[in-house]
Design a protein around this motif. Structure first.
Motif, mmCIF file in Angstrom:
data_model
loop_
_atom_site.group_PDB
_atom_site.id
_atom_site.type_symbol
_atom_site.label_atom_id
_atom_site.label_comp_id
_atom_site.label_asym_id
_atom_site.label_seq_id
_atom_site.Cartn_x
_atom_site.Cartn_y
_atom_site.Cartn_z
ATOM 1 N N PRO A 246 0.831 -1.146 0.036
ATOM 2 C CA PRO A 246 -0.008 0.273 0.024
ATOM 3 C C PRO A 246 0.851 1.373 0.051
ATOM 4 O O PRO A 246 2.015 1.357 0.287
ATOM 5 C CB PRO A 246 -0.681 -0.125 1.215
ATOM 6 C CG PRO A 246 -0.237 -1.049 2.127
ATOM 7 C CD PRO A 246 0.609 -1.909 1.332
ATOM 8 N N VAL A 247 0.092 2.177 -0.383
ATOM 9 C CA VAL A 247 0.918 3.523 -0.662
ATOM 10 C C VAL A 247 0.752 4.456 0.869
ATOM 11 O O VAL A 247 -0.373 4.527 1.319
ATOM 12 C CB VAL A 247 0.099 4.477 -1.838
ATOM 13 C CG1 VAL A 247 1.084 5.938 -1.632
ATOM 14 C CG2 VAL A 247 0.540 3.772 -2.788
ATOM 15 N N PRO A 248 1.943 4.651 1.460
ATOM 16 C CA PRO A 248 1.790 5.500 2.595
ATOM 17 C C PRO A 248 1.016 6.862 2.733
ATOM 18 O O PRO A 248 1.054 7.437 1.555
ATOM 19 C CB PRO A 248 3.241 5.696 3.276
ATOM 20 C CG PRO A 248 4.024 4.884 2.422
ATOM 21 C CD PRO A 248 3.321 4.466 0.992
ATOM 22 N N ALA A 249 -0.154 6.911 3.455
ATOM 23 C CA ALA A 249 -1.010 8.151 3.473
ATOM 24 C C ALA A 249 -0.329 9.498 3.438
ATOM 25 O O ALA A 249 -0.646 10.244 2.566
ATOM 26 C CB ALA A 249 -2.219 8.064 4.406
ATOM 27 N N ALA A 250 0.882 9.286 4.212
ATOM 28 C CA ALA A 250 1.555 10.709 4.294
ATOM 29 C C ALA A 250 2.034 11.213 2.714
ATOM 30 O O ALA A 250 2.096 12.524 2.655
ATOM 31 C CB ALA A 250 2.753 10.597 5.111
ATOM 32 N N LEU A 251 2.068 10.229 1.814
ATOM 33 C CA LEU A 251 2.726 10.891 0.616
ATOM 34 C C LEU A 251 1.845 11.750 -0.097
ATOM 35 O O LEU A 251 2.354 12.653 -0.921
ATOM 36 C CB LEU A 251 3.051 9.480 -0.176
ATOM 37 C CG LEU A 251 4.261 8.453 0.088
ATOM 38 C CD1 LEU A 251 4.441 7.750 -0.879
ATOM 39 C CD2 LEU A 251 5.375 9.433 0.474
#
Lengths: 313, 377
Positions: free
Chosen positions: B291-296
C-alpha cells in the motif's frame, strides 16, 4: 460507445493492425501470464469492427474470451458474441467427434465406431491426435464457406498455448506426417501444415511483457517458431508498457525521500519498458505497445482500450 | 507459524505448482538456494520447456545434467558461507525417455523401441508424456541421488494437473482391460502382426483405418508389443511415484499472483491438490504491490503544479494496484483457508539473479513482511 466505435470504422479509420489485415489465421502466443487472451480478444474485437467475420478460438483452456467481453461462456459451441464476432472453446472430445464426422459423414457410424471403448482407447494413444483434431477443427473452419461462396469466417484468431506447449501444438501436423503412413490423417496433416507455414494465410502474434524473462522467452519463441515450425512471427505486442513520465528536471526538483523513490521507481520501470521495446524491435517485426491499464475490473472496457492501442503504431 | 521454513525443514521434496507467469521458477530456485545455504543440500529441477531456470540462476545454459552452483555465488547472494551445495538442472524429455528405454527395456527390444515412430513421437511430442517422464525422473533422483532436498518446478495450469495425474494415467493405461484384451492374442502367439483389434475385416476396423491409415494401427500394435515387457516396471514405478507425491516428506507450494485474472486458476489448483490428498505447505502470493503510505499524498500537495500532477498520477496508479492486490489476497485467504498465505512484494526490477533471489527468500521465510489488507485469522 459501441456505435461510435463502429462509426469510426465507417469513416475509414480501421482499428486493426494493418499488417495483419490480409491474414486469415492469427496465432496469438507468448509466455504464460503475458496477456495472450487479452490480446486475442482485443484483436478479435478490432477485426470484427473492421467488418470481418471473426472467430476467436481458445484451446482446451479455462474459457475467458466471452467473459472478457461481458458475455456468457460459449463452451464448445461456436457462439456469436456480437456483430461479426464469434468465440469457441475447443475441447479435445468434441473436436474429435466433429473431426471424425467430417471424414465419416454419418453420425451412426461415428457412434458405433468412435464411441466404442476399445477404439477410444486406441485413439488416445495415437501420438498427438488430440492436438491434431483441435487444430484440425480450427483449420476446418478456415475453409468453410457460406452458400454464397464467401468464407464463413474471414479471420480466425487462436488464443494459443504458452511458449513450450505452443511449439509442441503447432508441430503436431509435422509429427503426424513423420509418424503415420499415407491416409486420411496424413492428408489432413499435410494440408494443415501447408496452411500454418503459408505466410500469406497465417501470422503469429507474439505477446510479451517489459520484464527480463518474458523478453528472453519471446526472443527464443520467435526463433523456435521460425526454425522448428516454420511459422513466421509477424507482429510483436509489448503489453503493460510503462511510458516515461518524469524528466531529469522533475527528479532534480524532488528532495530525497519517498516521493523521489516513487518517481525513481516509475522511471526505472519506464526505462525497462523502453529497453524491452528495443530488444523486441531487433526481431525485425512491427512492434505494438499496449500501455499498462489501471482499470478497476479487467473486462470489456479494458479490452476496448487494448483494441484501440492495437490500431495505432 | 512459519509455513515455508517448516516445509523446508520437514520435507525432502517440494513441488511448486501454479498458473503461468507468476514467478514459479523464481520461487523454486529461491527455495533450493535457501535450503542449501542453511545446510540442506538441494537440487532444483524444472520441467518447463522454456529455459527460465538458467536465467533465474544467472547461468547461460542448463541441461539434463545436474549442475552445481558455485559456492562463491551462493556466498555472494546470501552474505554467508553456504553450509551445503546447491544444484540445478533442466529436464531434457527426449534424453530422459531414451535413458529409460536403455536402462529398462530388454536388450533385444531396445533398438526396436527406439526406432519405432510411435516411440519417437511419444518421447518428443506426445501430450502428457513429458509430465510422465518428469515424474519418473523425480522418483529416480529421489531414490538414487540422495539430495536432502529436491525442489521441482512444474509447467503452468492444465499441464501441471496433467503432471499430478501422470502416474495415475499410466496406471490406468496399463491396467486397462482394453489393452490386455487387444494385446493378448499377439502376446500369446508371441509374434507381431495383431489383426486389427482382432476384429478382422469388420466395419469397425475398416472405419478406423480410414481415419488413421491401416499401417498406423499395425505399427502401434508393434510398439505396444515391444513395450509390453516393460509394463510391470511401469506399473511399479507409477505406484512409487504416486506414493512419493503423497509422502509426508513431500510438500506442495502453490505459487500465484494477487491479480484477479489469476485468482480462479489458483483456487482451482488449491482445490484439486487438496482433493488429491496432497500436502499443501502454503499459497505463495508473488508480486504483491504494497500500500501507498498516506503521508505521501500530503507531501505531494506541496509540489509545483505540473510535477504534482505527475506524482499524483503515479500515487494513484500504485494505490490502485495495491488495493486491487489487497482484494485479491483477501479473497485467496478466504477461498484457500486454512492453507497459510505467504506474500512476496513486487520488486522494482525483475528477479533474475541470486541476490534478488535471496531478497525474495527473506519474505518467503517470514523474515520480512509487507503490510497489506490481509485479514488476520
Amino acid at each position: 460507445m459501441l456505435i461510435s466505435a463502429f462509426e469510426r470504422v465507417k469513416v475509414g479509420k480501421v482499428p486493426v493492425i494493418p499488417v495483419l489485415l490480409d491474414k486469415r489465421l492469427l496465432i496469438v502466443t507468448g509466455k504464460g501470464g503475458v496477456g495472450k487472451t487479452t490480446v486475442a480478444t482485443a484483436l478479435g474485437l478490432a477485426s470484427a469492427r473492421a467488418g470481418q467475420r471473426t472467430l476467436v478460438c481458445e484451446v482446451n483452456a479455462r474459457e475467458r474470451v466471452a467473459g472478457l467481453l461481458g458475455r456468457p461462456e460459449t463452451g464448445a459451441q461456436i457462439t456469436s458474441l456480437e456483430e461479426n464476432l464469434w468465440a469457441v472453446d475447443v475441447k479435445p472430445h468434441e473436436a474429435m467427434r466433429e473431426y471424425a464426422l467430417m471424414i465419416l459423414k454419418f453420425e451412426s457410424i461415428y457412434n458405433a465406431v468412435f464411441e466404442n471403448r476399445l477404439v477410444r482407447y486406441f485413439l488416445r494413444f495415437v501420438p498427438s491426435l488430440q492436438e491434431l483434431v483441435i487444430l484440425g477443427k480450427i483449420l476446418f473452419h478456415l475453409k468453410e464457406k457460406r452458400p454464397d461462396g464467401s468464407w464463413r469466417f474471414e479471420r480466425i484468431i487462436i488464443d494459443a498455448p504458452s511458449t513450450g506447449h505452443a511449439i509442441t501444438f503447432f508441430s503436431v501436423p509435422k509429427v503426424i506426417l513423420d509418424t503415420v503412413p499415407p491416409g486420411a490423417l496424413a492428408n489432413d496433416a499435410k494440408w494443415m501444415r501447408e496452411c500454418l507455414i503459408d505466410p500469406a494465410i497465417t501470422a503469429a502474434v507474439l505477446v510479451s511483457l517489459p520484464e527480463e524473462m518474458p523478453i528472453n522467452e519471446t526472443l527464443e519463441l520467435a526463433a523456435a517458431l521460425k526454425d522448428r515450425v516454420q511459422i513466421q512471427p509477424q507482429v510483436v505486442v509489448l503489453n503493460a508498457f510503462i511510458p516515461t513520465r518524469f524528466s531529469p528536471a522533475d527528479l532534480d526538483q524532488l528532495a530525497a525521500g519517498e516521493l523521489r523513490d516513487l518517481a525513481l521507481a516509475h522511471q526505472a520501470r519506464a526505462r525497462l519498458s523502453v529497453s524491452a521495446a528495443d530488444r523486441l524491435k531487433a526481431l525485425g517485426h512491427p512492434l505494438y505497445t499496449v500501455p499498462r491499464l489501471f482499470t478497476p475490473t479487467f473486462g470489456r472496457a479494458a479490452i476496448e482500450e487494448v483494441s484501440g492501442h492495437l490500431g495505432a503504431r | 507459524m512459519n509455513p515455508i521454513p517448516d516445509a523446508v525443514h520437514r520435507s525432502n521434496v517440494l513441488v511448486c505448482v501454479g498458473p503461468g507467469g507468476v514467478g514459479k521458477t523464481t520461487v523454486a530456485a529461491t527455495l533450493a538456494l535457501r535450503a542449501a545455504v542453511e545446510g540442506k543440500g538441494s537440487l532444483v529441477c524444472t520441467i518447463d520447456p522454456a529455459k527460465r531456470l538458467a536465467n533465474s540462476l544467472g547461468l547461460a545454459e542448463l541441461g539434463n545434467a545436474e549442475t552445481r552452483i558455485a559456492d562463491p555465488i551462493l556466498a555472494a547472494a546470501s552474505g554467508q558461507q553456504p553450509r551445503a551445495a546447491m544444484h540445478a538442472m533442466m529436464l531434457d524429455m527426449k534424453r530422459a525417455w531414451d535413458e529409460l528405454i536403455e536402462q529398462r527395456a530388454p536388450a533385444d527390444k531396445r533398438e526396436k523401441i527406439l526406432g519405432n515412430r510411435f516411440y519417437q513421437s511419444l518421447s518428443t511430442a506426445l501430450a502428457g508424456s513429458q509430465e510422465y517422464i518428469a515424474m519418473e525422473k523425480l522418483c529416480e533422483l529421489r531414490m538414487q541421488r540422495g539430495y536432502p532436498m529436491i525442489v521441482l518446478d512444474t509447467p503452468p495450469t492444465a499441464h501441471a494437473l496433467d503432471f499430478l495425474d501422470a502416474p495415475n494415467r499410466i496406471l490406468d493405461f496399463l491396467d486397462n482391460d482394453a489393452a490386455k484384451w487387444l494385446l493378448t492374442p499377439a502376446l500369446a502367439a508371441g509374434k507381431i502382426g495383431l489383426k486389427l483389434f482382432n476384429l478382422g475385416s469388420s466395419y469397425v476396423a475398416k472405419t478406423i483405418s480410414k481415419f488413421t491409415g491401416v499401417e498406423t494401427l499395425q505399427e502401434l500394435a508393434n510398439f505396444m508389443l515391444h513395450m509390453s515387457s516393460m509394463y510391470e516396471g511401469f506399473r511399479e514405478r507409477a505406484h512409487q511415484t504416486r506414493a512419493l507425491l503423497e509422502a509426508d516428506t513431500t510438500s506442495f507450494v502453490l505459487v500465484t499472483g494477487p491479480m484477479p485474472e489469476r485468482l480462479d486458476e489458483a483456487v482451482f489448483f488449491h482445490t484439486t491438490l487438496l482433493q488429491n490428498h496432497l500436502s499443501m505447505a502454503a499459497v505463495v502470493v508473488n508480486r504483491v504491490h504494497p500500500p501507498v503510505p498516506a503521508a505521501l499524498w500530503s507531501h505531494a500537495k506541496k509540489l509545483p503544479d505540473e510535477l504534482r500532477k505527475r506524482v499524483e498520477a503515479t500515487l494513484n496508479e500504485n494505490d490502485h494496484l495495491a488495493s486491487q492486490d489487497a482484494r485479491g489476497v483477501a479473497r485467496l485467504a478466504e477461498l484457500c483457508a486454512p492453507t497459510p498465505l505467504v506474500l512476496i512484494p513486487r520488486f522494482e526490477l525483475d528477479v533474475h539473479d541470486l541476490t534478488s533471489l535471496w531478497n525474495t527468500s527473506r519474505f518467503l521465510f517470514g523474515e520480512a513482511h509487507i503490510e497489506t489488507a490481509l485479514p488476520s485469522r
